[in-house]
Design a protein around this motif. Structure first.
Motif, PDB file in Angstrom:
ATOM      1  N   ILE A  51     -11.108 -18.750  -4.014  1.00  0.00           N
ATOM      2  CA  ILE A  51     -11.400 -18.622  -2.576  1.00  0.00           C
ATOM      3  C   ILE A  51     -12.270 -17.377  -2.445  1.00  0.00           C
ATOM      4  O   ILE A  51     -11.786 -16.255  -2.551  1.00  0.00           O
ATOM      5  CB  ILE A  51     -10.113 -18.471  -1.742  1.00  0.00           C
ATOM      6  N   ASN A  52     -13.555 -17.598  -2.248  1.00  0.00           N
ATOM      7  CA  ASN A  52     -14.466 -16.448  -2.268  1.00  0.00           C
ATOM      8  C   ASN A  52     -14.761 -15.894  -0.877  1.00  0.00           C
ATOM      9  O   ASN A  52     -15.598 -15.030  -0.722  1.00  0.00           O
ATOM     10  CB  ASN A  52     -15.792 -16.847  -2.932  1.00  0.00           C
ATOM     11  N   LYS A  53     -14.070 -16.420   0.123  1.00  0.00           N
ATOM     12  CA  LYS A  53     -14.377 -15.987   1.490  1.00  0.00           C
ATOM     13  C   LYS A  53     -13.932 -14.564   1.735  1.00  0.00           C
ATOM     14  O   LYS A  53     -12.925 -14.120   1.177  1.00  0.00           O
ATOM     15  CB  LYS A  53     -13.651 -16.884   2.490  1.00  0.00           C
ATOM     16  N   LYS A  54     -14.648 -13.903   2.621  1.00  0.00           N
ATOM     17  CA  LYS A  54     -14.219 -12.574   3.056  1.00  0.00           C
ATOM     18  C   LYS A  54     -13.264 -12.752   4.245  1.00  0.00           C
ATOM     19  O   LYS A  54     -13.328 -13.741   4.965  1.00  0.00           O
ATOM     20  CB  LYS A  54     -15.438 -11.787   3.524  1.00  0.00           C
ATOM     21  N   LEU A  55     -12.451 -11.745   4.451  1.00  0.00           N
ATOM     22  CA  LEU A  55     -11.511 -11.802   5.585  1.00  0.00           C
ATOM     23  C   LEU A  55     -12.256 -11.989   6.908  1.00  0.00           C
ATOM     24  O   LEU A  55     -11.821 -12.722   7.789  1.00  0.00           O
ATOM     25  CB  LEU A  55     -10.709 -10.505   5.652  1.00  0.00           C
ATOM     26  N   SER A  56     -13.389 -11.312   7.026  1.00  0.00           N
ATOM     27  CA  SER A  56     -14.164 -11.409   8.275  1.00  0.00           C
ATOM     28  C   SER A  56     -14.624 -12.842   8.525  1.00  0.00           C
ATOM     29  O   SER A  56     -14.895 -13.216   9.667  1.00  0.00           O
ATOM     30  CB  SER A  56     -15.377 -10.481   8.223  1.00  0.00           C
ATOM     31  N   GLU A  57     -14.697 -13.649   7.479  1.00  0.00           N
ATOM     32  CA  GLU A  57     -15.115 -15.043   7.661  1.00  0.00           C
ATOM     33  C   GLU A  57     -13.916 -15.949   7.938  1.00  0.00           C
ATOM     34  O   GLU A  57     -14.075 -17.118   8.226  1.00  0.00           O
ATOM     35  CB  GLU A  57     -15.810 -15.556   6.393  1.00  0.00           C
ATOM     36  N   LEU A 188      -3.248 -17.164   5.916  1.00  0.00           N
ATOM     37  CA  LEU A 188      -4.609 -16.847   5.482  1.00  0.00           C
ATOM     38  C   LEU A 188      -5.000 -17.668   4.263  1.00  0.00           C
ATOM     39  O   LEU A 188      -6.134 -18.124   4.154  1.00  0.00           O
ATOM     40  CB  LEU A 188      -4.728 -15.349   5.176  1.00  0.00           C
ATOM     41  N   THR A 189      -4.054 -17.866   3.360  1.00  0.00           N
ATOM     42  CA  THR A 189      -4.364 -18.662   2.176  1.00  0.00           C
ATOM     43  C   THR A 189      -4.681 -20.102   2.589  1.00  0.00           C
ATOM     44  O   THR A 189      -5.637 -20.708   2.094  1.00  0.00           O
ATOM     45  CB  THR A 189      -3.182 -18.631   1.186  1.00  0.00           C
ATOM     46  N   LEU A 190      -3.899 -20.637   3.529  1.00  0.00           N
ATOM     47  CA  LEU A 190      -4.165 -21.998   4.003  1.00  0.00           C
ATOM     48  C   LEU A 190      -5.548 -22.067   4.633  1.00  0.00           C
ATOM     49  O   LEU A 190      -6.310 -23.006   4.420  1.00  0.00           O
ATOM     50  CB  LEU A 190      -3.085 -22.433   5.003  1.00  0.00           C
ATOM     51  N   LYS A 191      -5.885 -21.019   5.374  1.00  0.00           N
ATOM     52  CA  LYS A 191      -7.223 -20.967   5.976  1.00  0.00           C
ATOM     53  C   LYS A 191      -8.303 -20.942   4.925  1.00  0.00           C
ATOM     54  O   LYS A 191      -9.325 -21.610   5.045  1.00  0.00           O
ATOM     55  CB  LYS A 191      -7.359 -19.677   6.774  1.00  0.00           C
ATOM     56  N   GLY A 192      -8.052 -20.110   3.910  1.00  0.00           N
ATOM     57  CA  GLY A 192      -9.031 -19.994   2.821  1.00  0.00           C
ATOM     58  C   GLY A 192      -9.296 -21.345   2.175  1.00  0.00           C
ATOM     59  O   GLY A 192     -10.374 -21.603   1.661  1.00  0.00           O
ATOM     60  N   LEU A 193      -8.296 -22.228   2.205  1.00  0.00           N
ATOM     61  CA  LEU A 193      -8.433 -23.559   1.605  1.00  0.00           C
ATOM     62  C   LEU A 193      -8.830 -24.617   2.644  1.00  0.00           C
ATOM     63  O   LEU A 193      -8.766 -25.819   2.365  1.00  0.00           O
ATOM     64  CB  LEU A 193      -7.103 -23.968   0.951  1.00  0.00           C
ATOM     65  N   ASN A 194      -9.211 -24.150   3.831  1.00  0.00           N
ATOM     66  CA  ASN A 194      -9.599 -25.049   4.933  1.00  0.00           C
ATOM     67  C   ASN A 194      -8.488 -25.993   5.359  1.00  0.00           C
ATOM     68  O   ASN A 194      -8.735 -27.139   5.732  1.00  0.00           O
ATOM     69  CB  ASN A 194     -10.829 -25.891   4.562  1.00  0.00           C
ATOM     70  N   TYR A 310     -11.220 -12.083   0.030  1.00  0.00           N
ATOM     71  CA  TYR A 310      -9.802 -12.187   0.374  1.00  0.00           C
ATOM     72  C   TYR A 310      -8.912 -12.245  -0.878  1.00  0.00           C
ATOM     73  O   TYR A 310      -7.897 -11.549  -0.968  1.00  0.00           O
ATOM     74  CB  TYR A 310      -9.602 -13.439   1.245  1.00  0.00           C
ATOM     75  N   THR A 311      -9.320 -13.051  -1.853  1.00  0.00           N
ATOM     76  CA  THR A 311      -8.515 -13.198  -3.073  1.00  0.00           C
ATOM     77  C   THR A 311      -8.344 -11.847  -3.758  1.00  0.00           C
ATOM     78  O   THR A 311      -7.237 -11.460  -4.164  1.00  0.00           O
ATOM     79  CB  THR A 311      -9.204 -14.184  -4.047  1.00  0.00           C
ATOM     80  N   GLN A 312      -9.446 -11.121  -3.873  1.00  0.00           N
ATOM     81  CA  GLN A 312      -9.368  -9.811  -4.537  1.00  0.00           C
ATOM     82  C   GLN A 312      -8.485  -8.851  -3.733  1.00  0.00           C
ATOM     83  O   GLN A 312      -7.710  -8.085  -4.312  1.00  0.00           O
ATOM     84  CB  GLN A 312     -10.777  -9.227  -4.699  1.00  0.00           C
ATOM     85  N   ALA A 313      -8.591  -8.916  -2.411  1.00  0.00           N
ATOM     86  CA  ALA A 313      -7.780  -8.014  -1.568  1.00  0.00           C
ATOM     87  C   ALA A 313      -6.289  -8.294  -1.757  1.00  0.00           C
ATOM     88  O   ALA A 313      -5.471  -7.376  -1.854  1.00  0.00           O
ATOM     89  CB  ALA A 313      -8.175  -8.155  -0.101  1.00  0.00           C
ATOM     90  N   ILE A 314      -5.941  -9.581  -1.836  1.00  0.00           N
ATOM     91  CA  ILE A 314      -4.535  -9.954  -2.040  1.00  0.00           C
ATOM     92  C   ILE A 314      -4.024  -9.364  -3.350  1.00  0.00           C
ATOM     93  O   ILE A 314      -2.941  -8.806  -3.429  1.00  0.00           O
ATOM     94  CB  ILE A 314      -4.402 -11.494  -2.114  1.00  0.00           C
ATOM     95  N   LEU A 315      -4.843  -9.499  -4.400  1.00  0.00           N
ATOM     96  CA  LEU A 315      -4.379  -9.087  -5.718  1.00  0.00           C
ATOM     97  C   LEU A 315      -4.364  -7.562  -5.865  1.00  0.00           C
ATOM     98  O   LEU A 315      -3.610  -7.021  -6.656  1.00  0.00           O
ATOM     99  CB  LEU A 315      -5.233  -9.742  -6.817  1.00  0.00           C
ATOM    100  N   LYS A 316      -5.192  -6.873  -5.080  1.00  0.00           N
ATOM    101  CA  LYS A 316      -5.258  -5.412  -5.183  1.00  0.00           C
ATOM    102  C   LYS A 316      -4.341  -4.699  -4.189  1.00  0.00           C
ATOM    103  O   LYS A 316      -4.159  -3.489  -4.259  1.00  0.00           O
ATOM    104  CB  LYS A 316      -6.699  -4.950  -4.902  1.00  0.00           C
ATOM    105  N   ARG A 317      -3.827  -5.416  -3.203  1.00  0.00           N
ATOM    106  CA  ARG A 317      -3.053  -4.768  -2.137  1.00  0.00           C
ATOM    107  C   ARG A 317      -1.892  -3.945  -2.668  1.00  0.00           C
ATOM    108  O   ARG A 317      -1.126  -4.389  -3.494  1.00  0.00           O
ATOM    109  CB  ARG A 317      -2.496  -5.832  -1.180  1.00  0.00           C
ATOM    110  N   ARG A 318      -1.784  -2.735  -2.212  1.00  0.00           N
ATOM    111  CA  ARG A 318      -0.638  -1.867  -2.530  1.00  0.00           C
ATOM    112  C   ARG A 318      -0.383  -0.960  -1.331  1.00  0.00           C
ATOM    113  O   ARG A 318      -1.242  -0.783  -0.481  1.00  0.00           O
ATOM    114  CB  ARG A 318      -0.972  -0.983  -3.747  1.00  0.00           C
ATOM    115  N   SER A 319       0.788  -0.367  -1.279  1.00  0.00           N
ATOM    116  CA  SER A 319       1.052   0.646  -0.238  1.00  0.00           C
ATOM    117  C   SER A 319       0.555   1.971  -0.779  1.00  0.00           C
ATOM    118  O   SER A 319       1.016   2.424  -1.819  1.00  0.00           O
ATOM    119  CB  SER A 319       2.553   0.741   0.041  1.00  0.00           C
ATOM    120  N   LEU A 320      -0.399   2.557  -0.077  1.00  0.00           N
ATOM    121  CA  LEU A 320      -0.980   3.823  -0.544  1.00  0.00           C
ATOM    122  C   LEU A 320      -0.661   4.913   0.477  1.00  0.00           C
ATOM    123  O   LEU A 320      -0.766   4.696   1.687  1.00  0.00           O
ATOM    124  CB  LEU A 320      -2.486   3.674  -0.743  1.00  0.00           C
TER     125      LEU A 320
END
Ligand code: FMN
Length: 488
Positions: A51-57, A188-194, A310-320
């Motif tokens: 899923i290569n979409k950006k969150l803004s999309e 969001l994942t469901l959205k990413g998959l239309n 979006y995919t990269q953001a999900i995998l990188k998300r952490r509490s900082l």
């Protein structure tokens, strides 16, 4: 006896002068992975979804027009790989800790995820439990048993003792907030998959919990997310089905010796009541205290400063938490706000159950101070100018690092108003919604290489006084965002 969200929230307020000490009983630390002994697991491939979409999309965009003709098992694999997966590992002296695509208060992960499948190519119809540790699906029921044509129906549950072990009576707040984070990731994942989807927080507890084979003293369903069939409307509810064997209920137990917290059980039981009327709520923003009047429009940024999809953001998300006082650029601020007020094309029945504001520290073009947000008009109102971050950090159990964040978003509701309009179930709506907004912020911040951390620990009365809230209004959740020393 706790009979309402108002009672529960008051009962579980933190008070600086009466916090009490609580030692964690490590011998009875709950298992954070639900296990069905001897179950047959269908492992899913861990291949990263494309899923290569950006969150803004994605946020606030229609998905229906590209709805795939048939759902296939690979859709299911991609959903689980993003919605609730293990993402990274931290080592500490006693062992390892696996982070997930969602944050969780205290890293206790009360949530479990189940899915009913009907007519998906490459999968047998049935009810499945997602085994997070093994990234596998375990089938609990065979066949199709839902009255209506939902192709995929997801059930998000919380295991009480996992969070109650540490947070005791206050843990129901975290069961709901954590679930809200997971709901948002799933949506969001469901959205990413239309794929189109519907949220349902108003299902019948007595029907859904037995369907999932839960021991309801220990684990309960808090949210349902449904992907409707292409041709069908899925307004219906699951049918009464046969009870699952007792051994399934036993799997809701997560420690040898579990302590029961009556306040948690009471608020859950007493928020089971569902109002049938779906009249719109009066705008919460104008019912929480002094009404702001001078509004300032905030535009969507010309260019979203996203650094990853979006995919990269999900995998990188952490509490900082390593915030620095470097100025937050205007485009980042505008992008965060745009994400918060873009409403998904869902019935807006739940999003109106909270309102929000923020404390601004060092943000380009924004005077430091306390602001309220009018989501429908896309504008903000400065109600108290001045340096506020340090004060709020103090209110949040002296988590002083919060004082360095650029923005502290807060989510608030009027509990009495909510209850008058939505019944006792309204409390669940509001907390789940606050969690969803929190997840949007986490992912938006990560995509822009900012730090983010949810905050559930605060002295409630001090927060209400600081924000000038009316007697019936309460802060539910706070989320810090800003520039951090090192992101990954
Ligand atoms: C509802 C909620 C409340 C939280 N409250 C706090 C908090 O008060 N202080 C804090 O430092 N972190 C808080 N966190 C962050 C968690 O500690 C963090 O998600 C968890 O340790 C897992 O780490 P990760 O998010 O980096 O994967 C909270 C997270 C959630 C979802």
């Amino acid at each position: 006896m706790i009979t309402s969200g108002t009672d529960y929230h008051r009962h579980t307020s933190y008070d600086r002068h009466n916090l009490g000490g609580h030692f964690l009983n490590w011998a009875d630390q709950p298992n954070i992975y639900k296990e069905y002994p001897g179950s047959d697991m269908g492992r899913l491939s861990r291949e990263v979804p494309a899923i290569n979409k950006k969150l803004s999309e994605m946020i606030g965009k229609e998905t229906l027009k590209d709805y795939p003709e048939h759902l296939v098992s690979d859709h299911v694999r991609q959903i689980f790989t993003l919605a609730y997966t293990l993402t990274s590992k931290s080592r500490y002296p006693g062992g390892e800790f696996f982070h997930r695509s969602v944050p969780s208060a205290g890293g206790l992960y009360p949530c479990e995820l189940y899915m009913a499948v009907q007519s998906v190519t490459g999968m047998e119809d049935g009810l499945y439990h997602y085994a997070v540790r093994h990234h596998a699906l375990e089938r609990l029921r065979k066949g199709s048993f839902l009255k209506t044509g939902g192709v995929l129906t997801f059930f998000i549950t919380a295991v009480f003792y996992r969070s109650a072990w540490k947070y005791r009576d206050r843990s129901y707040r975290y069961h709901l907030l954590d679930s809200g984070h997971l709901v948002e990731n799933l949506c969001l994942t469901l959205k990413g998959l239309n794929l189109p989807f519907e949220l349902d927080y108003d299902f019948e507890d007595e029907t859904v919990n037995p369907l999932l084979g839960l021991d309801t003293q220990r684990e309960v369903c808090l949210a349902v997310v449904r992907v409707p069939g292409k041709e069908t409307s899925s307004q219906g509810r699951p049918e009464q089905v046969k009870d699952l064997p007792a051994v399934f209920q036993k799997a809701s137990r997560v420690a040898y010796k579990e302590i029961r917290y009556p306040a948690v059980e009471e608020i859950h039981k007493n928020s089971a009541y569902v109002l049938t009327s779906r009249d719109p709520l009066p705008n919460i923003l104008f019912n929480i205290g002094p009404v702001p009047h001078l509004w300032q429009k905030i535009a969507e940024p010309d260019h979203w400063p996203e650094k990853m999809n979006y995919t990269q953001a999900i995998l990188k998300r952490r509490s900082l938490r390593n915030f620095v006082t470097t100025q937050l650029p205007k485009a980042h601020f505008e992008a965060l706000l745009t994400m918060l007020w873009k409403t998904d094309p869902l019935p807006g029945f739940y999003e109106d159950s909270v309102c929000m504001g923020f404390l601004a520290g060092n943000v380009e073009g924004i005077e430091p101070g306390c602001y309220w947000v009018n989501r429908s008009e896309q504008c903000v109102s400065l109600v108290k100018p001045g340096e506020m971050m340090g004060r709020m950090a103090h209110i949040c159990l002296d988590q002083e690092w919060l004082g360095q964040a650029a923005l502290l978003f807060f989510f608030v509701t009027n509990l009495k108003l909510l209850e008058q309009n939505r019944g006792s179930r309204g409390y669940r709506h509001a907390m789940l919604t606050a969690g969803r907004f929190g997840q949007k912020l986490y992912l938006g911040a990560t995509a822009m290489e900012l730090g983010c951390c949810g905050i559930g620990a605060f002295y409630d009365h001090e927060a209400s006084a600081f924000l000038d809230l009316s007697e019936d209004s309460q802060m539910l959740y706070l989320v810090a965002v800003g520039i951090v020393k090192k992101i990954f």
